[in-house]
Design an enzyme around this catalytic site. Structure first.
Site, PDB file in Angstrom:
ATOM      1  N   LYS A 113     100.187 -54.701 -27.631  1.00 15.12           N
ATOM      2  CA  LYS A 113     101.470 -54.277 -28.204  1.00 15.12           C
ATOM      3  C   LYS A 113     102.574 -54.208 -27.140  1.00 15.12           C
ATOM      4  O   LYS A 113     103.748 -54.331 -27.466  1.00 15.12           O
ATOM      5  CB  LYS A 113     101.319 -52.937 -28.907  1.00 15.12           C
ATOM      6  CG  LYS A 113     100.451 -53.054 -30.159  1.00 15.12           C
ATOM      7  CD  LYS A 113     100.415 -51.790 -30.975  1.00 15.12           C
ATOM      8  CE  LYS A 113      99.719 -52.006 -32.304  1.00 15.12           C
ATOM      9  NZ  LYS A 113      98.252 -52.224 -32.171  1.00 15.12           N
TER      10      LYS A 113
HETATM   11  C1  LIG Z   1      97.511 -52.926 -33.132  1.00 14.84           C
HETATM   12  C2  LIG Z   1      96.217 -53.487 -32.688  1.00 14.84           C
HETATM   13  C3  LIG Z   1      95.543 -54.478 -33.449  1.00 14.84           C
HETATM   14  C4  LIG Z   1      96.055 -54.975 -34.785  1.00 14.84           C
HETATM   15  O1  LIG Z   1      97.198 -55.752 -34.655  1.00 14.84           O
HETATM   16  P1  LIG Z   1      98.100 -56.097 -35.946  1.00 14.84           P
HETATM   17  O2  LIG Z   1      99.291 -56.768 -35.406  1.00 14.84           O
HETATM   18  O3  LIG Z   1      98.422 -54.765 -36.585  1.00 14.84           O
HETATM   19  O4  LIG Z   1      97.288 -56.942 -36.849  1.00 14.84           O
HETATM   20  C5  LIG Z   1      94.368 -55.000 -32.934  1.00 14.84           C
HETATM   21  N1  LIG Z   1      93.849 -54.565 -31.770  1.00 14.84           N
HETATM   22  C6  LIG Z   1      94.461 -53.626 -31.032  1.00 14.84           C
HETATM   23  C7  LIG Z   1      93.825 -53.178 -29.765  1.00 14.84           C
HETATM   24  C8  LIG Z   1      95.654 -53.043 -31.460  1.00 14.84           C
HETATM   25  O5  LIG Z   1      96.252 -52.094 -30.719  1.00 14.84           O
END
Ligand SMILES: *Cc1c(COP(=O)(O)O)cnc(C)c1O
Length: 469
Positions: A113
């Site tokens: 993220k």
């Molecule tokens: C947020 C997150 C996801 C999911 O991602 P999306 O964009 O919501 O599908 C998967 N793995 C980790 C470690 C995350 O922090």
């Protein structure tokens, strides 16, 4: 580039106009009016670019109301070795011929993220400085989003962050990443309750228009278009790192929760990147896997959401999914609106009939699910065979990716977090502690700072009113 609402009821707007917005006024999500297409010559010309230069080529198509020099400067401040640990920003590690790991989690909070959120911090600061005024970001987190947002917004003038988290329900590492931040513009609000209580409070306050306007409340959740746009870039970067020549199809495996990351891959494909297959992986919360297997999207009740060892994928519905379904309806806002009435009233969207299945197939998406036992087995296998430790979410992606890759097509698995964030499951899988990158030693022992509130929207409202910028 102008942006329209998936529900057809908002007037088109520019990138910087929708930057600070969550939902469009008609309740839909903003999407670009068209996806710019890049032909093979154009792709070949992008191949050798550095991460920030590539990001500029992609993002200037979507953020064309920002002066080019300003966008370049922001990208340069974010996508560098100081923030992401290497000049490549999202390096590819080859595990064996045809099997690659795209390392997205080398940013400040060790989850993918950061790639988008760090840019969002720059963009917010830039737009607020030009327009004047302040922004109070309100969010709820079960772990990764909150720390990523706080680290992106820390120290930014004009921005304050109010982040709700479930008291004592995050991993110790995740909690420390948020609570050990000592910044005057960051407010950690630990709620006596579970993640859904936090989310409900954010929704309740979001529906209070007087409060929202008076306190200039903004959001950074994954429906924010700029986050999606920023994530498109690393699909291109990985493609160029792995493909032997432009045109060769590659498969990508994506651990999925709110459908943000995989949506970015789908858009890269729409832009002309030769993505042969997009493989979506869920954990035990398989609402999306069910959709891609059956054509039926069945929203789960909060009480049906399993608490799993890949917790960032524990969702009852996928907030970005609407953007994908909008395209399946040929971008018909009225049709989309009636489909979502069904979702809101009956918790069901049924695209199992007619020619929908063929359309879904044509988008290149397939899916699978992974269980706790399969997650552990995958972590063990990648460790034993390749000497690489992967986190629980990444393991779900690898497991499903290997099952669903077309024979002979190179597979790129997206690494979405580092194992250090989920130590307990790593110990269960490998009988040893996860590796921890330098700089994070002793994180949990640092002094922590948070306010503890009851799961009560009024209490949270009063807290924010007293501290909003
Ligand atoms: C947020 C997150 C996801 C999911 O991602 P999306 O964009 O919501 O599908 C998967 N793995 C980790 C470690 C995350 O922090």
């Amino acid at each position: 580039m102008r942006y329209i609402s998936t529900r057809g009821g908002a007037s088109p707007q520019g990138f910087t106009d929708i930057l600070l917005e969550g939902l469009a006024a008609d309740g839909g999500l903003y999407v670009p009016e068209t996806y710019p297409a890049l032909n093979e010559d154009r792709l070949a010309a992008l191949r050798a670019l550095s991460y920030p230069a590539l990001a500029f080529e992609i993002l200037s198509l979507y953020a064309d109301d920002l002066p080019a020099e300003d966008l370049r400067a922001m990208l340069g401040r974010v996508y560098n070795a100081r923030v992401f640990g290497s000049e490549e920003v999202t390096p590819v590690r080859t595990l064996e011929p045809g099997l690659h790991l795209l390392r997205l989690s080398n940013g400040p909070t060790l989850a993918f993220k950061d790639v988008a959120m760090q840019l969002l911090g720059q963009l917010f600061e830039y737009v607020l400085a030009r327009r004047g005024g302040a922004l109070n970001i309100l969010g709820a987190t079960s772990g990764d989003t909150g720390s990523s947002a706080e680290h992106a917004m820390r120290g930014k003038a004009r921005i304050r962050v109010f982040m709700l988290s479930p008291h004592r329900r995050m991993s110790p590492f995740q909690a420390a990443q948020m609570y050990a931040l000592d910044e005057p513009n960051i407010f950690n609000i630990a709620i006596r309750g579970v993640f859904d209580d936090c989310q409900d409070i954010v929704k309740a306050l979001g529906g209070d228009l007087e409060f929202k306007a008076a306190c200039r409340i903004g959001a950074v959740n994954s429906i924010n278009w700029a986050r999606i746009a920023a994530q498109i870039v690393y699909y291109f970067k990985a493609y160029f790192a792995v493909a032997r020549e432009v045109g060769e199809p590659l498969a990508f495996a994506v651990p999925t929760g709110n459908f943000g990351n995989v949506l970015a891959g789908y858009i890269a494909r729409r832009m002309g990147l030769p993505v042969g297959r997009l493989i979506l992986a869920t954990n035990e919360n398989d609402v999306l896997d069910e959709f891609f297997r059956t054509g039926r999207y069945r929203v789960r009740a909060a009480s049906q959401v399993h608490a799993t060892s890949s917790p960032s994928m524990d969702i009852s519905k996928a907030s970005n999914f609407e953007r994908y379904v909008f395209d399946l309806t040929d971008r018909d806002g009225a049709a989309l609106r009636s489909l979502w009435e069904g979702v809101d009233q009956r918790g069901l969207l049924d695209l199992s009939g007619g020619d929908h299945r063929r359309r879904i197939q044509a988008t290149g998406l397939v899916s699978g699910a992974s269980s706790h036992a399969e997650r552990l087995a995958t972590i063990r296998r990648i460790w034993n065979d390749h000497g690489v430790m992967v986190d629980t979410h990444t393991a779900d992606g690898i497991k499903v990716g290997l099952e669903r890759r077309p024979q002979g097509m190179p597979l790129v698995c997206l690494e979405t977090a580092q194992p250090a964030k989920f130590a307990a499951t790593i110990r269960e899988a490998l009988g040893r502690d996860p590796e921890r990158p330098p700089g994070y030693e002793g994180l949990e022992a640092r002094p922590q700072r948070f306010d503890l509130l009851e799961a009560d929207a009024q209490a949270v409202k009063a807290f924010i009113r007293a501290r909003a910028g």
